[in-house]
Write a protein that holds these residues in place. Sequence first.
Motif, PDB file in Angstrom:
ATOM      1  N   ASP A  83     100.421  72.390  32.064  1.00  0.00           N
ATOM      2  CA  ASP A  83     101.849  72.386  32.405  1.00  0.00           C
ATOM      3  C   ASP A  83     102.247  71.070  33.082  1.00  0.00           C
ATOM      4  OD1 ASP A  83     102.174  74.891  31.301  1.00  0.00           O
ATOM      5  OD2 ASP A  83     102.097  75.953  33.234  1.00  0.00           O
ATOM      6  N   ILE A  84     101.364  70.534  33.920  1.00  0.00           N
ATOM      7  CA  ILE A  84     101.638  69.225  34.539  1.00  0.00           C
ATOM      8  C   ILE A  84     101.730  68.154  33.454  1.00  0.00           C
ATOM      9  CG2 ILE A  84     100.689  67.399  36.029  1.00  0.00           C
ATOM     10  CD1 ILE A  84      99.485  69.702  37.766  1.00  0.00           C
ATOM     11  N   LEU A  85     100.815  68.186  32.505  1.00  0.00           N
ATOM     12  CA  LEU A  85     100.836  67.207  31.412  1.00  0.00           C
ATOM     13  C   LEU A  85     102.123  67.330  30.599  1.00  0.00           C
ATOM     14  CD1 LEU A  85      97.130  67.439  30.201  1.00  0.00           C
ATOM     15  CD2 LEU A  85      98.167  65.662  31.639  1.00  0.00           C
ATOM     16  N   ARG A  86     102.585  68.566  30.381  1.00  0.00           N
ATOM     17  CA  ARG A  86     103.822  68.785  29.622  1.00  0.00           C
ATOM     18  C   ARG A  86     105.055  68.256  30.344  1.00  0.00           C
ATOM     19  NH1 ARG A  86     101.481  73.699  28.937  1.00  0.00           N
ATOM     20  NH2 ARG A  86     100.487  73.926  26.917  1.00  0.00           N
ATOM     21  N   GLN A  87     104.951  68.027  31.643  1.00  0.00           N
ATOM     22  CA  GLN A  87     106.075  67.423  32.354  1.00  0.00           C
ATOM     23  C   GLN A  87     106.336  66.015  31.816  1.00  0.00           C
ATOM     24  OE1 GLN A  87     105.240  67.714  36.565  1.00  0.00           O
ATOM     25  NE2 GLN A  87     105.200  69.945  36.495  1.00  0.00           N
ATOM     26  N   GLY A  88     105.300  65.369  31.313  1.00  0.00           N
ATOM     27  CA  GLY A  88     105.444  64.046  30.722  1.00  0.00           C
ATOM     28  C   GLY A  88     106.002  64.095  29.313  1.00  0.00           C
ATOM     29  N   ASP A  89     105.730  65.187  28.604  1.00  0.00           N
ATOM     30  CA  ASP A  89     106.251  65.369  27.250  1.00  0.00           C
ATOM     31  C   ASP A  89     106.255  66.862  26.935  1.00  0.00           C
ATOM     32  OD1 ASP A  89     106.940  65.464  24.580  1.00  0.00           O
ATOM     33  OD2 ASP A  89     105.470  63.964  23.949  1.00  0.00           O
ATOM     34  N   PRO A  90     107.424  67.489  27.030  1.00  0.00           N
ATOM     35  CA  PRO A  90     107.507  68.936  26.781  1.00  0.00           C
ATOM     36  C   PRO A  90     107.047  69.343  25.375  1.00  0.00           C
ATOM     37  CG  PRO A  90     109.504  68.145  27.825  1.00  0.00           C
ATOM     38  CD  PRO A  90     108.704  66.931  27.451  1.00  0.00           C
ATOM     39  N   GLY A  91     107.065  68.417  24.427  1.00  0.00           N
ATOM     40  CA  GLY A  91     106.626  68.715  23.068  1.00  0.00           C
ATOM     41  C   GLY A  91     105.151  68.465  22.824  1.00  0.00           C
ATOM     42  N   LEU A  92     104.408  68.297  23.875  1.00  0.00           N
ATOM     43  CA  LEU A  92     102.987  67.982  23.784  1.00  0.00           C
ATOM     44  C   LEU A  92     102.245  68.989  22.905  1.00  0.00           C
ATOM     45  CD1 LEU A  92     100.639  66.234  24.891  1.00  0.00           C
ATOM     46  CD2 LEU A  92     100.504  67.841  26.802  1.00  0.00           C
ATOM     47  N   ALA A  93     101.506  68.489  21.920  1.00  0.00           N
ATOM     48  CA  ALA A  93     100.668  69.325  21.055  1.00  0.00           C
ATOM     49  C   ALA A  93      99.231  69.201  21.550  1.00  0.00           C
ATOM     50  CB  ALA A  93     100.775  68.883  19.607  1.00  0.00           C
ATOM     51  N   ILE A  94      98.589  70.334  21.769  1.00  0.00           N
ATOM     52  CA  ILE A  94      97.248  70.335  22.364  1.00  0.00           C
ATOM     53  C   ILE A  94      96.232  70.908  21.385  1.00  0.00           C
ATOM     54  CG2 ILE A  94      95.818  71.278  24.221  1.00  0.00           C
ATOM     55  CD1 ILE A  94      98.335  71.278  25.988  1.00  0.00           C
ATOM     56  N   LEU A  95      95.115  70.205  21.242  1.00  0.00           N
ATOM     57  CA  LEU A  95      93.968  70.667  20.487  1.00  0.00           C
ATOM     58  C   LEU A  95      92.875  71.001  21.490  1.00  0.00           C
ATOM     59  CD1 LEU A  95      92.111  71.105  18.057  1.00  0.00           C
ATOM     60  CD2 LEU A  95      91.774  68.614  17.959  1.00  0.00           C
ATOM     61  N   PHE A  96      92.433  72.266  21.488  1.00  0.00           N
ATOM     62  CA  PHE A  96      91.354  72.712  22.368  1.00  0.00           C
ATOM     63  C   PHE A  96      90.064  72.751  21.566  1.00  0.00           C
ATOM     64  CE2 PHE A  96      89.235  76.705  24.191  1.00  0.00           C
ATOM     65  CZ  PHE A  96      88.450  75.987  25.064  1.00  0.00           C
ATOM     66  N   LEU A  97      89.106  71.917  21.966  1.00  0.00           N
ATOM     67  CA  LEU A  97      87.797  71.870  21.329  1.00  0.00           C
ATOM     68  C   LEU A  97      86.874  72.827  22.070  1.00  0.00           C
ATOM     69  CD1 LEU A  97      87.619  68.014  20.826  1.00  0.00           C
ATOM     70  CD2 LEU A  97      88.166  69.769  19.113  1.00  0.00           C
ATOM     71  N   SER A  98      86.544  73.914  21.420  1.00  0.00           N
ATOM     72  CA  SER A  98      85.790  75.000  22.038  1.00  0.00           C
ATOM     73  C   SER A  98      84.371  75.044  21.495  1.00  0.00           C
ATOM     74  CB  SER A  98      86.505  76.324  21.738  1.00  0.00           C
ATOM     75  OG  SER A  98      85.794  77.409  22.263  1.00  0.00           O
ATOM     76  N   GLY A  99      83.422  75.322  22.378  1.00  0.00           N
ATOM     77  CA  GLY A  99      82.033  75.438  21.943  1.00  0.00           C
ATOM     78  C   GLY A  99      81.239  76.299  22.904  1.00  0.00           C
ATOM     79  N   SER A 100      80.106  76.735  22.447  1.00  0.00           N
ATOM     80  CA  SER A 100      79.226  77.540  23.299  1.00  0.00           C
ATOM     81  C   SER A 100      78.574  76.634  24.345  1.00  0.00           C
ATOM     82  CB  SER A 100      78.140  78.213  22.462  1.00  0.00           C
ATOM     83  OG  SER A 100      77.221  77.229  21.984  1.00  0.00           O
ATOM     84  N   ARG A 101      78.113  77.249  25.414  1.00  0.00           N
ATOM     85  CA  ARG A 101      77.423  76.487  26.458  1.00  0.00           C
ATOM     86  C   ARG A 101      76.235  75.731  25.865  1.00  0.00           C
ATOM     87  NH1 ARG A 101      73.355  75.863  29.765  1.00  0.00           N
ATOM     88  NH2 ARG A 101      73.687  75.339  31.962  1.00  0.00           N
ATOM     89  N   GLU A 102      75.519  76.374  24.953  1.00  0.00           N
ATOM     90  CA  GLU A 102      74.344  75.747  24.347  1.00  0.00           C
ATOM     91  C   GLU A 102      74.737  74.497  23.547  1.00  0.00           C
ATOM     92  OE1 GLU A 102      75.081  79.126  24.062  1.00  0.00           O
ATOM     93  OE2 GLU A 102      73.745  79.581  25.733  1.00  0.00           O
ATOM     94  N   GLN A 103      75.797  74.599  22.747  1.00  0.00           N
ATOM     95  CA  GLN A 103      76.263  73.434  21.980  1.00  0.00           C
ATOM     96  C   GLN A 103      76.644  72.291  22.914  1.00  0.00           C
ATOM     97  OE1 GLN A 103      79.468  75.614  19.993  1.00  0.00           O
ATOM     98  NE2 GLN A 103      78.817  74.679  18.069  1.00  0.00           N
ATOM     99  N   LEU A 104      77.403  72.627  23.939  1.00  0.00           N
ATOM    100  CA  LEU A 104      77.900  71.610  24.867  1.00  0.00           C
ATOM    101  C   LEU A 104      76.748  70.968  25.638  1.00  0.00           C
ATOM    102  CD1 LEU A 104      80.927  73.704  26.076  1.00  0.00           C
ATOM    103  CD2 LEU A 104      81.035  71.691  24.572  1.00  0.00           C
ATOM    104  N   ARG A 105      75.808  71.781  26.092  1.00  0.00           N
ATOM    105  CA  ARG A 105      74.663  71.269  26.848  1.00  0.00           C
ATOM    106  C   ARG A 105      73.839  70.315  25.992  1.00  0.00           C
ATOM    107  NH1 ARG A 105      72.930  68.564  29.745  1.00  0.00           N
ATOM    108  NH2 ARG A 105      71.026  68.767  30.875  1.00  0.00           N
ATOM    109  N   GLU A 106      73.640  70.672  24.737  1.00  0.00           N
ATOM    110  CA  GLU A 106      72.885  69.807  23.818  1.00  0.00           C
ATOM    111  C   GLU A 106      73.581  68.460  23.644  1.00  0.00           C
ATOM    112  OE1 GLU A 106      72.094  69.958  19.106  1.00  0.00           O
ATOM    113  OE2 GLU A 106      71.400  71.722  20.224  1.00  0.00           O
ATOM    114  N   ARG A 107      74.892  68.488  23.513  1.00  0.00           N
ATOM    115  CA  ARG A 107      75.655  67.248  23.358  1.00  0.00           C
ATOM    116  C   ARG A 107      75.568  66.394  24.622  1.00  0.00           C
ATOM    117  NH1 ARG A 107      80.981  67.820  20.145  1.00  0.00           N
ATOM    118  NH2 ARG A 107      80.311  68.951  18.326  1.00  0.00           N
ATOM    119  N   LEU A 108      75.678  67.029  25.775  1.00  0.00           N
ATOM    120  CA  LEU A 108      75.611  66.282  27.032  1.00  0.00           C
ATOM    121  C   LEU A 108      74.232  65.655  27.233  1.00  0.00           C
ATOM    122  CD1 LEU A 108      77.591  68.655  29.423  1.00  0.00           C
ATOM    123  CD2 LEU A 108      78.278  66.380  28.643  1.00  0.00           C
TER     124      LEU A 108
END
Length: 163
Positions: A83-108
């Motif tokens: 919501d804070i980010l949308r204050q800069g642009d109310p039309g903000l389009a957001i892509l949420f990149l979702s993954g399992s803890r295992e996927q994320l841990r492997e990448r990190l």
Amino acid sequence: MGVSGSGKSHVGRLLAARLGADYIDGDDHHSASSIDKMARGIPLTDDDRQGWLETLAGCFADYRRRQASVVIGCSALKRRYRDILRQGDPGLAILFLSGSREQLRERLASREGHFFKGDTMLDSQLATLEPPAADEALTLDVGHSPEALVEAFLRWRTTGREA
């Protein structure tokens, strides 16, 4: 948006290139004290993130005023952060990149030279995460290729549908 290791920077750069937009990595706008905390494995608080989010909202507002396009990669873990980010642009389009803890841990584990370290930090982000509802973001699984993620997001932006 997404937790560390979700591919925000890589996917964001690809998306920006496809859109002919600038790319800003939100990590580049953290305060020195926040970077120091994360490097020591200390999770950020809402207070730590407030100025950072306001700075990024200012970036969105600046680009909107200039009628220019920008893609910003940042965690935006909570709805109120988004919501804070949308204050800069109310039309903000957001892509949420979702993954399992295992996927994320492997990448990190394979990432070098980044200040974000450790399982504790990942677990803290996952505990803080408020996944966005369908009315505020498109959620895609990080198991897909970065190119497929960009294509799906562009399709969603154009048609309002993921597939």
